[in-house]
Design an enzyme around this catalytic site. Structure first.
Site, PDB file in Angstrom:
ATOM      1  N   HIS A   1       0.617   4.818   4.417  1.00  0.00           N
ATOM      2  CA  HIS A   1       0.067   5.377   3.177  1.00  0.00           C
ATOM      3  C   HIS A   1       0.591   6.795   2.944  1.00  0.00           C
ATOM      4  O   HIS A   1       1.014   7.137   1.837  1.00  0.00           O
ATOM      5  CB  HIS A   1      -1.455   5.392   3.244  1.00  0.00           C
ATOM      6  CG  HIS A   1      -2.066   4.034   3.276  1.00  0.00           C
ATOM      7  ND1 HIS A   1      -3.415   3.819   3.487  1.00  0.00           N
ATOM      8  CD2 HIS A   1      -1.510   2.800   3.137  1.00  0.00           C
ATOM      9  CE1 HIS A   1      -3.662   2.521   3.451  1.00  0.00           C
ATOM     10  NE2 HIS A   1      -2.524   1.889   3.262  1.00  0.00           N
TER      11      HIS A   1
ATOM     12  N   SER B   1       0.814  -1.217   0.000  1.00  0.00           N
ATOM     13  CA  SER B   1       0.000   0.000   0.000  1.00  0.00           C
ATOM     14  C   SER B   1       0.850   1.270   0.000  1.00  0.00           C
ATOM     15  O   SER B   1       0.541   2.237  -0.705  1.00  0.00           O
ATOM     16  CB  SER B   1      -0.935   0.020   1.211  1.00  0.00           C
ATOM     17  OG  SER B   1      -1.763  -1.116   1.221  1.00  0.00           O
TER      18      SER B   1
END
Length: 390
Positions: A345, A294
């Site tokens: 992220h 991610s």
């Protein structure tokens, strides 16, 4: 006189193209051309119209239509602080009063940031209006006089042909921007992700913390003990099939686009740097075990955002709003749903943006921007490592 103003119209389009503008849209009849600047700050959108209005009412209606059209775009054409310059090229002005219509610029966004200017250039005020247009556009607009023996309509066709040739060249260059590289590493990374998932499952399960730690998941105590390679290995591991599925689809779509834009080597640098920054951010802010691509995938978002700083209008005309919307939605999702490593992220997003700035786009150089992005990336990485190990 009509032929002379036709020549002026196409000359101005040609000079704006040479001054750094590009054609965004052109009417089929060729009497209306929209041009946009490449500047990021205070961008300018120009509408050039070759028209003859007998009465000011027709002029007012056209101005109102254009103004409402720009406002409905909600800043996508000019951004905040940009301007629209609406220019009419006429042989003669309307016969009744029209000056009051263009005395003051109109607001665009309702916040005072954007302005809608209107200029009316006719045979009697060319020398007065061209300097104003130059000042607004920042382009040199000094039309060369046509040869006395040349027919004005032939001269207009000549300039029109030059404009259309330049427009075709610009569109071909833009098409090539999106086809520079082939998604070689994107496919290879997808294969590695899937292969490692099967290795984890075969070794005891991709959701087993002990298996994840054994194969390289982010685990703060072991990183602090000196296993620095765990800053990179987590991007190849996934926790459960759904995690693998979502990240593999995201890598396919984002990776394909990014690798075509930047080329394979730049893409690999961006992906690895974003993955490192994602893990480093997770190391700093979350003590739990984590794994997944991610952070690196958010780095691809960052690389696309950097592309938008170089080709602002091309970015927003193609993918811009989708990219920004996906970033916002995913970050909000990470804040609202427990168990999602939002720190990773955000770290990946920042790392991807800085890595893209350091390598820049193919066949281009921007030494100042590249040096600044590289320095910022090194400073952030060094600061993060220093803080994390303290």
């Amino acid at each position: 006189m009509v032929g002379t103003m036709d020549v002026l119209f196409w000359q101005l389009v040609h000079l704006l193209l040479r001054g750094g503008y590009r054609i965004a849209q052109m009417a089929e009849r060729g009497d209306e051309v929209w041009l946009e600047s490449a500047r990021w700050r205070r961008p300018t959108l120009i509408r050039l119209v070759r028209a003859d209005f007998d009465w000011s009412r027709s002029l007012r209606l056209d101005m109102e239509y254009t103004w409402q059209f720009i406002r409905r775009m909600d800043g996508r054409a000019t951004g905040r602080g940009g301007q629209v310059v609406n220019v009419y090229i006429m042989a003669y002005p309307p016969v009744d009063d029209w000056e009051f219509l263009i005395d003051e610029p109109l607001p665009l966004l309702g916040t005072g940031d954007g302005a809608f200017h209107t200029l009316l250039i006719h045979s009697g005020n060319i020398n007065d209006m061209l300097p104003r247009l130059e000042e607004m556009t920042g382009a040199a607009l000094r039309p060369a006089p046509s040869a006395e023996e040349e027919d004005p309509f032939a001269a207009a066709e000549r300039f029109k042909h030059q404009v259309l040739t330049e427009w075709r060249r610009q569109r071909e260059e833009e098409r090539r921007i999106f086809e520079y590289g082939r998604p070689v590493f994107t496919r290879l990374l997808m294969i590695v992700q899937v292969a490692m998932f099967f290795v984890l499952e075969w070794s005891g399960g991709s959701t087993d913390p002990n298996v994840l730690i054994r194969y390289g998941a982010k685990f703060n105590p072991l990183i602090e003990a000196g296993e620095w390679w765990r800053f990179l290995t987590p991007m190849f591991l996934h926790i459960g099939f759904l995690h693998l599925l979502t990240n593999t689809f995201a890598l396919y779509y984002l990776g394909t686009t990014t690798e075509r834009l930047y080329g394979s080597l730049r893409f690999l640098i961006i992906y690895a740097t974003a993955g490192f920054f994602g893990t480093l951010s997770s190391f700093l802010f979350t003590p739990s075990i984590s794994a997944g691509a991610s952070g690196a995938i958010f780095g691809l978002f960052g690389a696309l955002l950097y592309f938008g700083t170089v080709y602002r209008h091309l970015f927003f005309r193609t993918m811009g709003m989708n990219v920004i919307s996906l970033i916002v939605v995913n970050l909000l999702f990470g804040l609202l749903v427990p168990g999602i490593d939002n720190a990773g992220h955000i770290g990946g997003l920042v790392g991807g943006f800085l890595a893209a700035g350091a390598v820049h786009l193919p066949k281009q150089t921007a030494s100042g921007r590249q040096a600044g992005a590289l320095a910022a990336a090194l400073l952030l990485a060094a600061s993060g490592l220093w803080l994390g190990f303290r």
